[in-house]
Design a protein around this motif. Structure first.
Motif, PDB file in Angstrom:
ATOM      1  N   THR A   1      -6.290  -1.890  -3.689  1.00 26.93           N
ATOM      2  CA  THR A   1      -6.595  -2.551  -2.445  1.00 26.93           C
ATOM      3  C   THR A   1      -5.827  -3.728  -2.513  1.00 26.93           C
ATOM      4  O   THR A   1      -5.349  -4.362  -3.540  1.00 26.93           O
TER       5      THR A   1
ATOM      6  N   LEU B   1       0.752  -1.309  -0.005  1.00 25.17           N
ATOM      7  CA  LEU B   1       0.087  -0.043  -0.104  1.00 25.17           C
ATOM      8  C   LEU B   1       1.121   1.290   0.076  1.00 25.17           C
ATOM      9  O   LEU B   1       0.528   2.326  -0.705  1.00 25.17           O
TER      10      LEU B   1
ATOM     11  N   SER C   1       0.189   5.175  -4.739  1.00 21.56           N
ATOM     12  CA  SER C   1       0.023   3.781  -4.194  1.00 21.56           C
ATOM     13  C   SER C   1      -0.425   2.981  -5.451  1.00 21.56           C
ATOM     14  O   SER C   1      -1.256   3.258  -6.250  1.00 21.56           O
TER      15      SER C   1
END
Length: 406
Positions: free
Chosen positions: A281, A119, A277
């Motif tokens: 997810t 992340l 990032s």
């Protein structure tokens, strides 16, 4: 007579061999004494028990001497870790941007460290500066710049260097795109998509300072040569740096509205800002373990199958009109615990034994050292590359810790 009636006391002399035996005696050395952890302790050590109301035994036992009393070594050894740890790839999506795999033989702390690296610590390229020359759309400049910053760029960050405050933007640390979209009067609304972003391998084209007639005008970058020359990967005419997806909506233009801007992408990490990032997810969960504690047959089997919203259970035909429930898809269990609730969540008219039978049909557990991991990439890098790069960063962190301790 008194001396005859008196019983003579017999004194026994203990030998040295017997003293040594008594000193070194250990009941665990007897052949009929079971070795290893008792079953209930082994279950607490390796499983999270999911009860009707809440999970239990969620913590990991990290103390190496926790089971010294039964001669079980609980310390972490490199050779044991090497033998037990493995990664099994389960699924890759059709577009190659989602990866599902199992990480087996590690602690939750290591799995979480790996997730946090994905992340926040893997570098990517993202827009840091947006120079707006003209914007007559209803989207404010600040909102337009923020939307541009979240556009993923398909560029390998290893080809570029970090841009510090004292550095000048050049071909080694900056990627420049321009966007010029206009909706002519009399036309319908126009969608401005990321496919209209054009890569400028020679650097910025916006004039910062106009020099004299003999000097070249200064722009917002200082490219000494084209990026097509600097990076052989993009030397062919049909090769260029582009956004990861061509159909991301940037803005909508009405008749007569126009957007003209230049966006500069630099290298960074998600810890600085979420736009860097590389994953949409990255998450994990413990492997579910669903066990039938007794045979669930006929009508009870049908009710159990209907109670599970994830279709974890199936019906098996046993012949002669009999059927029983089986665990068919335990990985799909989401721990809704409907199968362990009182009467499968339905109203119970009786008490006592009936309630106990319903609850004790199924045991739900989680395997503490088996994690189902999923990486969803933003498109800047494929998930298999993100995995290997995260492992390298985790390895570097371990080496730094060892170096500091030594």
């Amino acid at each position: 007579m008194a001396t005859e009636e008196r019983k003579e006391e017999v004194k026994r002399i203990v030998t040295e061999e017997e003293k040594t035996f008594a000193k070194n005696f250990n009941i665990m050395d007897l052949p009929d004494i079971p070795t290893g952890l008792p079953p209930h302790l082994q279950l607490q050590r390796t499983r999270v028990l999911c009860k009707e109301d809440a999970p239990t035994h969620t913590a990991s036992v990290a103390y190496s001497g926790a089971y010294n009393g039964v001669k079980v070594d609980n310390s972490v050894r490199l050779e044991n870790f090497s033998e037990n740890f493995k990664v099994d790839v389960i699924k890759i999506s059709e577009d190659g941007m989602e990866l599902t795999f199992d990480m087996i033989g590690i602690d939750a702390a290591i799995a979480n460290a790996f997730r946090r690296i994905l992340l926040a610590e893997l570098p990517t390229m993202a827009f840091e500066k947006v120079f707006i020359a003209n914007n007559t759309s209803i989207v404010q400049d600040e909102v337009l710049a923020q939307r541009m910053g979240l556009v993923p760029i398909a560029a390998d960050p290893k080809l570029f260097k970090y841009l510090s405050e004292n550095d000048q933007p050049n071909e080694k640390n900056t990627i420049v795109f321009k966007l010029h979209a206009k909706c002519a009067k009399g036309e319908g609304r126009k969608k401005v998509l990321t496919k209209e972003l054009v890569w400028l391998p020679n650097g910025s084209e916006l004039v910062k300072e106009s020099g004299d007639s003999n000097s070249k005008p200064k722009t917002y970058t200082s490219f000494s040569r084209s990026q097509k020359e600097s990076f052989p990967e993009f030397a062919p005419v049909d090769k260029s740096i582009t956004p990861s997806y061509p159909d991301i909506l940037i803005a909508k233009l009405g008749p007569g509205q126009e957007i003209e801007l230049e966006a500069h992408a630099v290298k960074g990490i998600g810890k600085t800002h979420a736009k860097w990032s590389p994953v949409a997810t990255a998450w994990y969960r413990m492997l579910p373990e669903v066990i039938l504690l007794r045979e669930v047959e006929d009508e009870d089997a049908e009710r159990l199958v209907q109670a599970c919203p994830m279709n974890v259970f199936d019906i098996e035909d046993m012949g002669n009109g009999r059927k029983r429930a089986t665990v068919a898809r335990p990985r799909d269990c989401t721990l809704c615990r409907q199968c362990v609730r009182e009467n499968y969540g339905e109203e119970v008219k009786g008490e006592g034994k009936q309630r106990k039978e319903w609850i004790e049909n199924v045991a739900l557990r989680r395997v503490k050292n088996h994690f189902i991991f999923k990486i969803e990439s933003t498109g800047s890098l494929p998930p298999d590359v993100l995995f290997t790069e995260a492992v390298k960063i985790l390895e570097d962190k371990c080496e730094r810790v060892i170096a500091n301790l030594s």
